[in-house]
Design a protein around this motif. Structure first.
Motif, short mmCIF file in Angstrom:
data_model
loop_
_atom_site.label_atom_id
_atom_site.label_comp_id
_atom_site.label_asym_id
_atom_site.label_seq_id
_atom_site.Cartn_x
_atom_site.Cartn_y
_atom_site.Cartn_z
N LEU B 61 0.82 -1.21 0.00
CA LEU B 61 0.00 0.00 0.00
C LEU B 61 0.86 1.27 0.00
O LEU B 61 0.34 2.37 0.14
N HIS B 62 2.18 1.08 -0.14
CA HIS B 62 3.09 2.22 -0.07
C HIS B 62 4.00 2.27 -1.27
O HIS B 62 4.13 1.31 -2.01
N LYS B 63 4.65 3.41 -1.43
CA LYS B 63 5.77 3.53 -2.36
C LYS B 63 7.04 3.44 -1.53
O LYS B 63 7.30 4.32 -0.71
N VAL B 64 7.79 2.37 -1.69
CA VAL B 64 8.99 2.14 -0.88
C VAL B 64 10.13 1.69 -1.79
O VAL B 64 9.92 0.88 -2.68
N GLU B 65 11.32 2.18 -1.55
CA GLU B 65 12.48 1.69 -2.28
C GLU B 65 13.35 0.84 -1.38
O GLU B 65 13.44 1.08 -0.18
N LEU B 66 13.99 -0.14 -2.00
CA LEU B 66 14.77 -1.10 -1.22
C LEU B 66 15.87 -0.42 -0.39
O LEU B 66 16.11 -0.77 0.75
N ALA B 67 16.51 0.57 -0.99
CA ALA B 67 17.63 1.21 -0.29
C ALA B 67 17.15 2.03 0.91
O ALA B 67 17.90 2.25 1.85
N THR B 68 15.91 2.48 0.86
CA THR B 68 15.41 3.33 1.94
C THR B 68 14.08 2.78 2.43
O THR B 68 13.03 3.38 2.24
N MET B 69 14.16 1.61 3.08
CA MET B 69 12.94 0.94 3.52
C MET B 69 12.21 1.72 4.61
O MET B 69 11.05 1.48 4.90
N ASP B 70 12.92 2.63 5.28
CA ASP B 70 12.28 3.36 6.36
C ASP B 70 11.44 4.53 5.85
O ASP B 70 10.65 5.11 6.59
N LEU B 71 11.62 4.90 4.59
CA LEU B 71 10.83 6.00 4.03
C LEU B 71 9.67 5.42 3.24
O LEU B 71 9.84 4.93 2.13
N MET B 72 8.49 5.45 3.84
CA MET B 72 7.32 4.89 3.16
C MET B 72 6.36 6.01 2.82
O MET B 72 6.08 6.86 3.65
N GLU B 73 5.86 5.95 1.59
CA GLU B 73 4.92 6.98 1.16
C GLU B 73 3.59 6.29 0.89
O GLU B 73 3.50 5.37 0.07
N TRP B 74 2.54 6.69 1.58
CA TRP B 74 1.24 6.03 1.47
C TRP B 74 0.66 6.18 0.07
O TRP B 74 0.62 7.27 -0.48
N ARG B 75 0.24 5.06 -0.52
CA ARG B 75 -0.36 5.13 -1.84
C ARG B 75 -1.76 4.52 -1.87
O ARG B 75 -2.41 4.48 -2.92
N GLY B 76 -2.20 3.94 -0.75
CA GLY B 76 -3.50 3.28 -0.74
C GLY B 76 -3.49 2.13 -1.72
O GLY B 76 -2.54 1.36 -1.77
N PHE B 77 -4.54 2.03 -2.51
CA PHE B 77 -4.59 0.95 -3.48
C PHE B 77 -4.01 1.37 -4.83
O PHE B 77 -4.25 0.72 -5.83
N GLY B 78 -3.26 2.47 -4.79
CA GLY B 78 -2.67 2.98 -6.03
C GLY B 78 -1.82 1.96 -6.77
O GLY B 78 -1.88 1.86 -7.99
N ASN B 79 -1.03 1.16 -6.01
CA ASN B 79 -0.20 0.15 -6.66
C ASN B 79 -1.06 -0.88 -7.38
O ASN B 79 -0.69 -1.38 -8.44
N TYR B 80 -2.21 -1.21 -6.77
CA TYR B 80 -3.07 -2.23 -7.36
C TYR B 80 -3.73 -1.72 -8.63
O TYR B 80 -3.79 -2.43 -9.64
N THR B 81 -4.22 -0.48 -8.59
CA THR B 81 -4.85 0.05 -9.80
C THR B 81 -3.81 0.23 -10.90
O THR B 81 -4.08 -0.06 -12.06
N ALA B 82 -2.60 0.66 -10.50
CA ALA B 82 -1.54 0.81 -11.52
C ALA B 82 -1.20 -0.54 -12.13
O ALA B 82 -0.96 -0.64 -13.34
N LEU B 83 -1.19 -1.58 -11.30
CA LEU B 83 -0.87 -2.92 -11.80
C LEU B 83 -1.93 -3.38 -12.79
O LEU B 83 -1.64 -3.96 -13.83
N TRP B 84 -3.18 -3.09 -12.45
CA TRP B 84 -4.30 -3.48 -13.31
C TRP B 84 -4.16 -2.82 -14.68
O TRP B 84 -4.47 -3.42 -15.72
N ALA B 85 -3.65 -1.60 -14.70
CA ALA B 85 -3.55 -0.85 -15.95
C ALA B 85 -2.22 -1.11 -16.66
O ALA B 85 -1.99 -0.60 -17.75
N ASP B 86 -1.35 -1.93 -16.05
CA ASP B 86 0.00 -2.12 -16.59
C ASP B 86 0.02 -3.31 -17.55
O ASP B 86 -0.24 -4.44 -17.15
N ASP B 87 0.35 -3.05 -18.81
CA ASP B 87 0.34 -4.17 -19.76
C ASP B 87 1.44 -5.18 -19.49
O ASP B 87 1.36 -6.32 -19.92
N ARG B 88 2.49 -4.76 -18.75
CA ARG B 88 3.52 -5.74 -18.41
C ARG B 88 2.94 -6.85 -17.54
O ARG B 88 3.33 -8.00 -17.63
N PHE B 89 1.99 -6.47 -16.65
CA PHE B 89 1.37 -7.45 -15.77
C PHE B 89 0.59 -8.48 -16.59
O PHE B 89 0.71 -9.69 -16.39
#
Lengths: 437, 332
Positions: B61-89
């Motif tokens: 539910l967040h935007k997180v990078e591996l190098a900075t796991m302590d910095l989390m940015e709330w995205r809600g279900f944004g990752n899921y909707t983006a995945l649904w719209a992603d043709d790579r998926f």
């Protein structure tokens, strides 16, 4: 041989992970011991190193030499073959705070990310004495805005063109390295034009002029001080004329059948070297070791090195020390020793990794170095001149390594899948946005 | 407290609390001990399976990078909707399904055939059984490496062999279907023997007299196989299908090593053999986007759940129709 090594390594991995699991279950009773592997015991010092590729430190026996000169010091170096794999593991270890070594190698493509996100985890070399001998831009690449120096440079990657004399001859091209360099002096377009001449004159239609279009692309963009990012850290790969120009020329070379459709350091490339399927490859200094190893003794003396159209820097590495290493001081001392001018000169002489130290350049064993494998080419002179043409400032970006990989895949789409360059560009653009966004 | 009960206390009153405690202990022993015995597994399961599962969903539910796991940015279900719209998926999902089908179907059919042959009394049957299991014992890495060399475009043995028949060399890694077939070959090679042994074990539990009866009735070996063996091991077949489906959904090591390096992670220059597992790895360990990688992990998990629900529905539907048919025709 390769397989048996993989097998035994996986067996070791199983054993280690089993032990690690048991350790976890036992409640981490060790507690206070170091997490970087090294340590001091009974006056003896153990220093661990994590390296990748052929950095030349172990291969040339320098680590053993240091152990001999410093009784009581034991160095344990672990070398990963592939940098991508190595860096992924390093990232995971840094994030988790375990599995790290006292000294870690850092590839130049990762330098900016380390500076931006991991600076506090690396020891500062700013006050280490005798580090004034580096090229200033090399040292700056791993220096934080606050002036902390996170590691010292090993090699850099000035470029030349490695070519096959025998293949040039059968295609009716000159074979002398001065004349060959004159074919494309000052202009990468002329390099591709030479390829067309090669193709027209070659008696063997299966021979390709170059191995891949990616090498050409890399050498063109790395001749500029900015590639994918500008100085402020903004993404400019889609606006930078240098990138566009390199893309267009590489696409042209790829779509006109000048390449062997191989991908450097990927399966197929090594057999291509061994079986002589292409006549030239753009070669940074560190690639000479790879070519001579993979092309094998049968092709000794058939290869030669000519000056590239323009100077550029491709690759290079650093050695950093973990700040919480229990042997931090000893490790820093070792790094300073390993990157000192004399050692850099030795490594260049032995395997061809080009020094990042200004002082090393001046040493006769560097400037006068010749490569027996490459027809006694004066590599010290050629790469030294190329190093002087490298832009004095090298702007690095956070995701340089990733973006470079995506570009090479995009070029591969044109080269071997016959995709239109504009279509491949769109795909590449979209992939980069998804990868870095 | 502590005062001895008076002589006038009711008989047995002294023992009653102790008796009750003993009863309680006895009940606890009887009812509680099983829980105690299974507890270690569930504690480990909770710590190493359930907790990561929940934590992964939190990360997704967040935007997180591996190098900075302590910095989390709330995205809600944004990752899921983006995945649904992603043709790579969708591309990865399609690849996972096609590679899954072309590796699972021949694999199970071949396993069935091999098991059937091994079920006859053979000389040196132990040898053949061990031999069938050898590929399974080989590590994915070693197998994939060897196959990568075999399938190499310019100097690989398979292209060389095809070349002797005048077939032009195939770009096994670069073209979509050749790549998927080559990867499936690795999977088939590794798992056929394993499934064959599962089938063999089930076949040996089929009573011999059924075969004898079938033979007396004049059934050929092929007919025996179809009407005695296959129905006799139906449960095992379902089990192997479930196992293979899970395996196919998580297919990762074979395509990764087959492509080697950055190319393997993206499943070829054109993502032509990128599976869901590889896409997850690419997002997490190449692009270092842990949030998006977690989202894919959860999507894969939900796909498996969906697959099992569907399988249940189909199964219950078919058994219902079969039993009603059986009743009507008076067979059962």
């Amino acid at each position: 041989m390769r397989i048996s090594r993989t097998l035994s390594r996986s067996r070791v991995t199983v054993a280690v992970s089993t032990l690690a699991t048991l350790g976890l279950l036992a409640g981490c009773s060790e507690g206070g011991t170091s997490s970087t592997g090294g340590g001091k015991k009974d006056g003896k010092v153990t220093i661990t190193m994590g390296l990748f590729g052929v950095m030349g430190l172990k291969e040339t026996g320098l680590l053993e030499q240091y152990e001999r000169e410093n009784p009581g010091v034991t160095i344990k170096a672990e070398i990963a073959g592939d940098e991508q794999t190595y860096y992924t593991a390093l990232q995971t270890h840094l994030a988790g705070g375990s599995g790290l070594k006292d000294i870690q190698g850092i590839e130049v493509g990762r330098a900016k990310e380390i500076v931006d996100t991991q600076a506090d985890k690396f020891a500062d070399f700013a006050k280490t004495e005798g580090t004034g001998h580096f090229q200033p831009w090399k040292l700056n690449q791993l220096t934080t805005p606050q002036g902390r120096v996170l590691g010292l440079g090993t090699d850099i990657g000035p470029m030349a063109i490695c070519y096959r004399k025998d293949m040039f001859q059968q295609a009716g091209l000159p074979t002398d390295r001065e004349k060959v360099a004159a074919l494309w002096a000052g202009d990468w377009n002329k390099y591709v034009e030479t390829g067309q001449k090669f193709k027209a004159g070659s008696k063997d239609s299966k021979l390709a002029f170059m191995d891949s279009s990616t090498g050409l692309f890399n050498s063109m963009i790395y001749g500029s001080s900015e590639q994918f990012y500008d100085k402020d850290g903004e993404l400019i790969y889609d606006k930078n004329p240098v990138v566009k120009e390199a893309w267009d020329l590489a696409a042209e070379a790829g779509s006109s059948g000048l390449t062997a459709k191989l991908r450097q350091f990927q399966p197929g490339w090594d057999p291509g070297l061994a079986n002589s399927t292409f006549a030239t490859t753009v070669c940074p200094a560190w690639m000479l070791a790879h070519i001579s190893e993979k092309a094998g003794p049968a092709n000794k003396g058939k290869w030669d090195v000519a000056k590239a159209p323009k100077g550029a820097n491709w690759g290079g590495a650093f050695l950093g020390v973990l700040d919480k290493s229990p042997v931090k001081a000893e490790a820093q001392k070792l790094v300073a020793w390993l990157t000192a001018p004399a050692r850099q000169a030795t490594i260049f002489k032995e395997i061809g990794n080009f020094p990042s130290s200004k002082e090393a350049l001046a040493q006769p064993e560097v400037s006068g170095a010749k490569s027996p494998y490459f027809s006694e080419a004066p590599i010290g002179e050629i790469f030294g001149a190329a190093a002087n043409e490298i832009p004095a400032e090298q702007v690095l970006g956070r995701k340089d390594g990733t973006i470079k990989d995506i570009f090479s895949q995009g070029l591969h789409l044109i080269e071997s899948k016959g995709r239109k360059p504009s279509e491949a560009w769109d795909t590449t653009d979209e992939r980069i946005r998804k990868a870095v966004g | 407290m502590g005062a001895p009960p008076g002589p006038g206390a009711a008989p047995g009153g002294k023992d009653r609390p102790r008796q009750r405690r003993r009863n309680l202990l006895h009940r606890l022993d009887l009812r509680g001990a099983p829980y105690g015995f299974v507890a270690p597994f569930f504690i480990v399961f909770g710590a190493f399976s359930f907790y990561p599962l929940i934590y992964t969903s939190w990360i997704s539910l967040h935007k997180v990078e591996l190098a900075t796991m302590d910095l989390m940015e709330w995205r809600g279900f944004g990752n899921y909707t983006a995945l649904w719209a992603d043709d790579r998926f969708w591309n990865a999902l399609a690849n996972t399904i096609t590679i899954g089908v072309i590796s699972t179907v021949p694999q199970l059919l071949m396993a069935l055939g091999i098991a059937h042959l091994l079920n006859y009394s053979l000389r040196g049957s132990t040898f053949f059984r061990v031999a069938a299991l050898t590929p399974y014992a080989t590590s994915v890495g070693a197998a994939a490496l060897v196959f990568t060399m075999l399938f190499e475009r310019d100097f690989g043995m398979i292209n060389w062999f095809l070349g002797t028949f005048g077939v032009e060399s195939i770009d096994w890694e670069g073209d979509k279907w050749p790549a998927q077939i080559a990867i499936s070959t690795i999977v088939i090679w590794r798992w056929t023997g394993y499934n064959a042994l599962l089938y063999l074990a089930a076949m040996q539990a089929i009573p011999r007299d059924r075969y004898e009866a079938a033979a007396i009735d004049g059934a050929s070996r092929w007919q025996q196989f179809l009407s005695v063996t296959v129905p006799g091991i139906r449960a095992t077949i379902v089990f192997t299908i479930v196992l293979s489906t899970i395996g196919a959904t998580q297919l990762f090591g074979e395509p990764l090593i087959f492509g080697q390096g950055p190319n393997g992670i993206s499943g070829g220059a054109d993502n032509q053999y990128q599976t869901l597992g590889l896409l997850m790895y690419e997002e997490g360990w190449k692009n270092y986007q842990m949030g998006r990688a977690s989202t894919i992990a959860w999507a894969m998990f939900m796909l498996l759940v969906l697959a099992f629900v569907l399988q249940r529905l189909i199964k219950s539907a078919t058994t219902r129709s079969r039993t009603s048919q059986g009743i009507r025709s008076g067979k059962r």
